[in-house]
Motif scaffolding. Structure first.
Motif, PDB file in Angstrom:
ATOM      1  N   ASP A 272       0.857  -1.181   0.000  1.00 12.89           N
ATOM      2  CA  ASP A 272       0.000   0.000   0.000  1.00 12.89           C
ATOM      3  C   ASP A 272       0.896   1.235   0.000  1.00 12.89           C
ATOM      4  N   LEU A 273       0.758   2.085  -0.993  1.00 11.74           N
ATOM      5  CA  LEU A 273       1.498   3.344  -0.995  1.00 11.74           C
ATOM      6  C   LEU A 273       0.862   4.314  -0.002  1.00 11.74           C
ATOM      7  N   PRO A 274       1.661   5.217   0.586  1.00 11.40           N
ATOM      8  CA  PRO A 274       1.148   6.133   1.626  1.00 11.40           C
ATOM      9  C   PRO A 274       0.385   7.319   1.041  1.00 11.40           C
ATOM     10  N   ILE A 275      -0.635   7.012   0.246  1.00  9.09           N
ATOM     11  CA  ILE A 275      -1.357   8.084  -0.452  1.00  9.09           C
ATOM     12  C   ILE A 275      -2.231   8.922   0.471  1.00  9.09           C
ATOM     13  N   GLU A 276      -2.510   8.422   1.680  1.00 14.58           N
ATOM     14  CA  GLU A 276      -3.354   9.165   2.619  1.00 14.58           C
ATOM     15  C   GLU A 276      -2.556  10.142   3.477  1.00 14.58           C
ATOM     16  N   ASP A 277      -1.244  10.176   3.302  1.00 15.43           N
ATOM     17  CA  ASP A 277      -0.366  11.062   4.065  1.00 15.43           C
ATOM     18  C   ASP A 277      -0.123  12.338   3.258  1.00 15.43           C
ATOM     19  N   PRO A 278      -0.604  13.482   3.724  1.00 16.86           N
ATOM     20  CA  PRO A 278      -0.441  14.731   2.955  1.00 16.86           C
ATOM     21  C   PRO A 278       1.011  15.133   2.732  1.00 16.86           C
ATOM     22  N   SER A 279       1.928  14.582   3.514  1.00 16.28           N
ATOM     23  CA  SER A 279       3.337  14.948   3.358  1.00 16.28           C
ATOM     24  C   SER A 279       4.111  13.952   2.497  1.00 16.28           C
ATOM     25  N   ALA A 280       3.501  12.864   2.094  1.00 14.24           N
ATOM     26  CA  ALA A 280       4.216  11.807   1.373  1.00 14.24           C
ATOM     27  C   ALA A 280       4.483  12.203  -0.069  1.00 14.24           C
ATOM     28  N   GLY A 281       5.715  11.937  -0.500  1.00 14.09           N
ATOM     29  CA  GLY A 281       6.104  12.193  -1.884  1.00 14.09           C
ATOM     30  C   GLY A 281       6.584  10.930  -2.556  1.00 14.09           C
ATOM     31  N   LEU A 282       7.174  11.085  -3.725  1.00 13.97           N
ATOM     32  CA  LEU A 282       7.603   9.931  -4.503  1.00 13.97           C
ATOM     33  C   LEU A 282       8.652   9.089  -3.774  1.00 13.97           C
ATOM     34  N   ASN A 283       9.517   9.735  -3.009  1.00 13.60           N
ATOM     35  CA  ASN A 283      10.509   8.985  -2.253  1.00 13.60           C
ATOM     36  C   ASN A 283       9.840   8.114  -1.203  1.00 13.60           C
TER      37      ASN A 283
END
Length: 214
Positions: A35-46
């Motif tokens: 699961d990618l951290p898409i629900e985290d407003p601070s998450a980027g491609l790294n």
């Protein structure tokens, strides 16, 4: 035995791959569906890349498959590991320095009009499975949309592109052109809608497995 790393698209989760994963595991392969951290407003491609790498662990020589928006992350993973193969499945192919949010205009994408969500994404998927998929969806509020894609070029790894002939979200003629322009190759094709991983999991597993012998 091969490890398949299956990366989900936008607003989704690793659950999207559960039928394909079962097919591949039944054939003796290892499968990772992070699961990618898409629900985290601070998450980027790294952060997306690190989430995949954490799930992969020390498994060697994986086949990395990016579905739809997962095409932005899959090559970044391949740049960090000794990947056996990179597969873009009905996927966005990034360009160096391009913000994911700019991809749509840069490729000349025109979205479908007058279609329901089911018609756009889920052709051929049974209604109960559509409902289950929607229930597993997650809000994508992460920050990568305005972040330049970080590599100077796509990684030097064997690469395939696979489009879906019945895709109404990324129509075949559109994705053929983007694939030619950005990868310099003709894409392979499979019957099915954008969510071919739910509508035709066996056929998709067959195709992914067939790439191992090429």
């Amino acid at each position: 035995m091969t490890t398949f790393v299956l990366i989900h698209g936008g607003g989704s989760s690793g659950w999207d791959w559960h039928l394909v994963a079962a097919e591949l595991r039944g054939r003796g392969h290892d499968v990772v569906t992070p699961d990618l951290p898409i629900e985290d407003p601070s998450a980027g491609l790294n952060d997306f890349t690190n989430a995949v790498l954490a799930a992969l662990g020390d498994r060697p020589d994986p086949v990395v498959v990016g579905h739809s928006y997962g095409g932005m992350t899959a090559p970044l993973v391949c740049a960090k590991v000794s990947a056996r193969l990179l597969v873009f499945l009905a996927a966005m192919v990034p360009a160096p320095g391009e913000k994911p949010g700019d991809w749509w205009a840069n490729t000349g994408y025109v979205g479908p009009e007058g279609l329901s969500q089911a018609e756009t994404f889920f052709g051929g998927v049974p209604e109960p499975l559509v409902a289950e998929c929607v229930a597993h969806g997650r809000p994508q509020v992460s920050a990568e949309g305005e972040e330049p894609w970080p590599l100077d070029a796509l990684p030097d790894v064997p690469t395939r592109a696979l489009l879906c002939r019945d895709d109404r979200f990324f129509p075949p003629e559109f994705l053929r052109r983007v694939t030619r322009e950005r990868l310099g190759v003709e894409p392979d094709e499979i019957e099915g809608s954008h969510m071919v991983l739910l509508s035709r999991p066996k056929e998709l597993a067959d195709r992914l497995e067939s790439y191992l012998g090429e």
